[in-house]
Design a protein around this motif. Structure first.
Motif, PDB file in Angstrom:
ATOM      1  N   ASP A  42      -8.427  -4.257 -11.106  1.00  0.00           N
ATOM      2  CA  ASP A  42      -9.042  -4.406  -9.792  1.00  0.00           C
ATOM      3  C   ASP A  42      -8.021  -4.597  -8.670  1.00  0.00           C
ATOM      4  OD1 ASP A  42      -8.345  -6.845 -10.823  1.00  0.00           O
ATOM      5  OD2 ASP A  42     -10.068  -7.919 -10.028  1.00  0.00           O
ATOM      6  N   HIS A  43      -6.806  -5.030  -8.991  1.00  0.00           N
ATOM      7  CA  HIS A  43      -5.797  -5.222  -7.943  1.00  0.00           C
ATOM      8  C   HIS A  43      -5.007  -3.947  -7.675  1.00  0.00           C
ATOM      9  CE1 HIS A  43      -3.224  -5.384 -11.453  1.00  0.00           C
ATOM     10  NE2 HIS A  43      -2.164  -5.377 -10.673  1.00  0.00           N
ATOM     11  N   VAL A  44      -5.211  -2.909  -8.487  1.00  0.00           N
ATOM     12  CA  VAL A  44      -4.532  -1.630  -8.285  1.00  0.00           C
ATOM     13  C   VAL A  44      -5.451  -0.755  -7.441  1.00  0.00           C
ATOM     14  CG1 VAL A  44      -3.474   0.372  -9.372  1.00  0.00           C
ATOM     15  CG2 VAL A  44      -3.344  -1.859 -10.497  1.00  0.00           C
ATOM     16  N   ILE A  45      -5.096  -0.589  -6.174  1.00  0.00           N
ATOM     17  CA  ILE A  45      -5.992   0.043  -5.197  1.00  0.00           C
ATOM     18  C   ILE A  45      -5.701   1.535  -5.060  1.00  0.00           C
ATOM     19  CG2 ILE A  45      -6.725   0.001  -2.772  1.00  0.00           C
ATOM     20  CD1 ILE A  45      -5.808  -2.956  -2.741  1.00  0.00           C
ATOM     21  N   GLY A  46      -6.763   2.334  -4.960  1.00  0.00           N
ATOM     22  CA  GLY A  46      -6.622   3.758  -4.682  1.00  0.00           C
ATOM     23  C   GLY A  46      -6.601   4.655  -5.895  1.00  0.00           C
ATOM     24  N   TYR A  47      -6.761   4.065  -7.082  1.00  0.00           N
ATOM     25  CA  TYR A  47      -6.697   4.855  -8.314  1.00  0.00           C
ATOM     26  C   TYR A  47      -8.033   4.909  -9.059  1.00  0.00           C
ATOM     27  CZ  TYR A  47      -1.537   4.963  -8.187  1.00  0.00           C
ATOM     28  OH  TYR A  47      -0.222   5.198  -7.865  1.00  0.00           O
ATOM     29  N   HIS A 251       0.178   8.555  -7.964  1.00  0.00           N
ATOM     30  CA  HIS A 251       0.292   9.182  -6.643  1.00  0.00           C
ATOM     31  C   HIS A 251       0.261   8.116  -5.549  1.00  0.00           C
ATOM     32  CE1 HIS A 251      -4.017   8.451  -5.969  1.00  0.00           C
ATOM     33  NE2 HIS A 251      -4.222   8.880  -7.200  1.00  0.00           N
ATOM     34  N   TYR A 252       0.581   8.542  -4.335  1.00  0.00           N
ATOM     35  CA  TYR A 252       0.536   7.645  -3.185  1.00  0.00           C
ATOM     36  C   TYR A 252      -0.892   7.539  -2.648  1.00  0.00           C
ATOM     37  CZ  TYR A 252       5.629   7.521  -2.940  1.00  0.00           C
ATOM     38  OH  TYR A 252       6.962   7.316  -3.219  1.00  0.00           O
ATOM     39  N   PRO A 253      -1.187   6.516  -1.825  1.00  0.00           N
ATOM     40  CA  PRO A 253      -2.530   6.386  -1.244  1.00  0.00           C
ATOM     41  C   PRO A 253      -2.917   7.664  -0.511  1.00  0.00           C
ATOM     42  CG  PRO A 253      -1.208   4.442  -0.763  1.00  0.00           C
ATOM     43  CD  PRO A 253      -0.282   5.430  -1.386  1.00  0.00           C
ATOM     44  N   LYS A 254      -4.177   8.040  -0.658  1.00  0.00           N
ATOM     45  CA  LYS A 254      -4.631   9.297  -0.063  1.00  0.00           C
ATOM     46  C   LYS A 254      -5.272   9.110   1.309  1.00  0.00           C
ATOM     47  CE  LYS A 254      -5.121  11.683  -4.478  1.00  0.00           C
ATOM     48  NZ  LYS A 254      -6.005  12.472  -5.372  1.00  0.00           N
ATOM     49  N   SER A 255      -5.412   7.889   1.761  1.00  0.00           N
ATOM     50  CA  SER A 255      -5.987   7.651   3.078  1.00  0.00           C
ATOM     51  C   SER A 255      -5.349   6.417   3.717  1.00  0.00           C
ATOM     52  CB  SER A 255      -7.499   7.457   2.979  1.00  0.00           C
ATOM     53  OG  SER A 255      -7.807   6.202   2.396  1.00  0.00           O
ATOM     54  N   ILE A 256      -5.475   6.343   5.043  1.00  0.00           N
ATOM     55  CA  ILE A 256      -4.945   5.197   5.781  1.00  0.00           C
ATOM     56  C   ILE A 256      -5.649   3.913   5.355  1.00  0.00           C
ATOM     57  CG2 ILE A 256      -4.707   4.156   8.065  1.00  0.00           C
ATOM     58  CD1 ILE A 256      -2.778   6.428   7.624  1.00  0.00           C
TER      59      ILE A 256
END
Length: 494
Positions: A42-47, A251-256
Motif C-alpha cells: 500500500d505504500h508503493v504508489i502508482g503501481y 516505471h516512473y509515475p505516469k501522472s502529476i
C-alpha cells in the motif's frame, strides 16, 4: 499460537505448527490478504495496475524475482515490503547459524544438537523483520562474502580437519536461510560471483571449496537492476538470468497526481515546517513537472533516468528556502513563491546525468532551463497564451504591464518580507486587475501567487526580461535589457 510457551522441540511438536518453505509461506499469506481485500504494497504508489499485479503473480507462482528499472523506481521498497507477507514469527533452533527449522534442520550444528538433546532442544522465535537480508552488489564482493569459505582459525581453535564441514564460515546467503535475500544492482556483481549463485537458485544448495556438502537452503531471492548497467558496468550473465523465473519492469509515475502522492509520502517535512510554510497546489504541481521535464530533456541522459528522489529533495528544498526567509524576517508563517524555485536547483543538479550538450550548458544552466520550461507550460493554463494572442492579432491583456516595464524595473529579492513582496507586486499597474479578471474567486494568497506567475510567464514568452543577481530576481523591459547589459548580466540568467 502462544510463542512464549513453546521453548523446546518437544513443545513445538505438541503444538499445531507445520513447517513450510518460504515461497509457500509468502504465497499463503498473499492469498489470505487478497481474499480479505487487504493491500500488500500500500505504500508503493502508482503501481496498482502494473507492477504490483506482476509481483503478486510471481509470488503465487513461487518465483525468484528480478526488478528491472531505472533509478528511483521503488525497487528496494518493494523488496522490503515483501517481509509483510511473512509469518510474524517462525521457530528456529536456538543458536543455529542458519536459522534451522527445528522440525527440518539443515546445518550440522542443529542436527548434532537435536541428536544430543532430542525434545529438549531449545527453540527460539524469529520475527519476520529479522528475515530480510540486503546486499549491494559491488565489484569487490567475493564468494566468501556471499557463500562462505573455510575458516582456518576456527579449524585451529576447535582442532578440526579441513575436511570437517564445521570449519566452514558461512556467508550472507546461507545465513539468510528461511528469509528474503535481496541483491541490489546485480549487474555490478562480477560474472564469476554470479556463477556461484547457480546452484542456490536452481537446486537450493551450496558448494564451498569443493566440499561434498549439500545444504538445502530455503530462500526467496529478489534482485534489482538498472537497464543502463547492462551496458555501462556489466550484465546479468545469461545462465543466471535464466534461473530467475520472473523479471518485472518498473516505471516512473505516469501522472502529476501520483508523483505528488509519492513526494508527500517520502518527503521528510517536520511538523514545525508544515505550520510555518504554505505551499500552494499550483507550486506543488510545478515542482513535480520539473522531474517530468527532466525525463524528456535533450540535455539529460535518459538511459540513466531521473529518480523520483529529485521531486522529493526539491520539495524539501522548496520548503527550506521559504522557511529560511521566514526565520530571517522573524515571520511566524510564510508562503512559498515561484522565486523560491531558485532554492531547489541543488536538488536538481545532483540528481541528473548530463549528456554532452548538457555539459556544455552546465548543471545549473540545465536546472534553470527545466524550471523555465515548467513556467512556460503552466502559464497558459491560468492566463491567455501570449503566442495565441499574437497569432490572432488580438489586443493583449498584458499591454499595460509591459508598458510599465518600459520605464520601470522590479526587483524581487529572495529574502523580502511577505508584506514588502506583496507591495512590490501591487505596484505594477494592471497586474492585480488581470488576476481578478481571470481568477475572481482567488483568495489573497492565490492572488499574489498568480501575480508573480504573470511576471515569470511574460518573461518566458520574451515580453519582459528576467535576470538573477545577488540582490535577487529582477524584471525589466525586454529592449532596455538587451541594450543596457554588461558581462555580468548573463551570470545566473534564468
Amino acid at each position: 499460537m502462544n510463542y512464549e510457551k513453546i521453548k523446546t522441540l518437544g513443545d513445538l511438536k505438541k503444538s499445531d505448527y507445520q513447517s513450510k518453505d518460504i515461497k509457500t509461506e509468502l504465497r499463503d499469506n498473499l492469498i489470505a490478504k487478497m481474499q480479505k481485500g487487504e493491500k500488500v504494497f500500500d505504500h508503493v504508489i502508482g503501481y496498482d495496475n502494473t507492477v504490483i499485479p506482476d509481483i503478486q503473480r510471481a509470488i503465487l507462482a513461487r518465483h525468484n524475482i528480478n526488478l528491472l528499472g531505472l533509478r528511483g523506481q521503488a525497487k528496494t521498497s518493494i523488496a522490503r515490503a515483501m517481509t509483510l507477507l511473512l509469518d510474524e514469527y517462525i521457530p528456529v533452533v536456538e543458536g543455529a547459524e542458519l536459522n534451522d527449522d527445528p522440525l527440518e534442520p539443515v546445518s550440522r550444528y542443529a542436527r548434532d544438537l537435536i541428536e544430543e538433546k532430542g525434545d529438549k532442544t531449545p527453540v527460539s522465535w524469529m520475527h519476520r523483520s529479522e528475515r530480510y537480508t540486503e546486499k549491494l552488489a559491488t565489484p569487490d564482493v567475493t564468494i566468501t562474502d556471499l557463500i562462505g569459505d573455510i575458516d582456518p582459525i576456527k579449524a585451529a581453535n576447535q582442532k578440526l580437519s579441513y575436511n570437517d564441514e564445521r570449519v566452514i564460515h558461512f556467508g550472507l546467503v546461507p545465513k539468510a536461510n528461511r528469509g528474503i535475500f535481496v541483491i541490489n544492482e546485480i549487474p555490478d556483481l562480477q560474472a564469476r560471483i554470479q556463477v556461484a549463485l547457480f546452484n542456490i537458485l536452481q537446486e537450493g544448495d551450496i558448494q564451498i571449496r569443493g566440499f561434498k556438502l549439500r545444504i538445502n537452503l530455503d530462500l526467496q531471492f529478489v534482485f534489482t537492476a538498472n537497464p543502463e548497467d547492462y551496458t555501462n558496468r556489466g550484465s546479468i550473465i545469461t545462465p543466471l538470468k535464466d534461473r530467475i523465473q520472473s523479471q518485472i519492469i518498473t516505471h516512473y509515475p505516469k501522472s502529476i497526481d501520483i508523483s505528488k502522492q509519492i513526494t508527500h509520502q517520502e518527503a521528510r517535512i517536520l511538523p514545525d515546517q508544515e505550520k510555518k510554510v504554505y505551499v500552494a497546489p499550483i507550486l506543488q504541481d510545478m515542482l513535480e513537472m520539473i522531474a517530468f521535464e527532466a525525463r524528456e530533456s535533450e540535455f539529460i541522459d535518459q538511459k540513466s533516468g531521473v529518480s523520483a528522489r529529485l521531486s522529493i529533495s526539491a520539495y524539501e528544498d522548496l520548503i527550506g528556502s521559504a522557511e529560511r526567509r521566514a526565520i530571517i524576517n522573524r515571520e511566524k508563517k510564510t508562503t512559498a513563491r515561484i522565486g523560491d524555485f531558485i532554492g531547489v536547483i541543488p536538488a536538481i543538479t545532483g540528481k541528473v546525468e548530463l549528456v554532452y550538450e548538457g555539459e556544455q550548458e552546465g548543471a545549473i544552466g540545465v536546472a534553470h532551463k527545466l524550471i523555465n520550461r515548467v513556467i512556460r507550460k503552466v502559464f497558459p493554463q491560468y492566463f491567455p497564451d501570449p503566442e495565441m494572442i499574437k497569432r490572432r492579432k488580438e489586443e493583449s491583456p498584458y499591454a499595460e504591464i509591459i508598458k510599465w516595464f518600459a520605464k520601470n524595473d522590479l526587483v524581487l529579492g529572495s529574502d523580502l518580507k511577505d508584506k514588502k513582496f506583496h507591495e512590490k507586486l501591487v505596484s505594477v499597474p494592471g497586474l492585480k486587475e488581470l488576476v481578478k479578471k481571470y481568477h475572481p474567486k482567488a483568495d489573497a494568497t492565490e492572488q499574489f501567487l498568480f501575480m508573480e506567475l504573470i511576471l515569470h510567464g511574460l518573461a518566458e514568452y520574451s515580453l519582459i526580461s528576467k535576470n538573477i543577481d545577488e540582490e535577487g530576481m529582477s524584471f525589466k523591459d525586454m529592449m532596455n535589457s538587451m541594450f543596457s547589459f554588461d558581462d555580468d548580466d548573463f551570470n545566473g540568467d534564468l
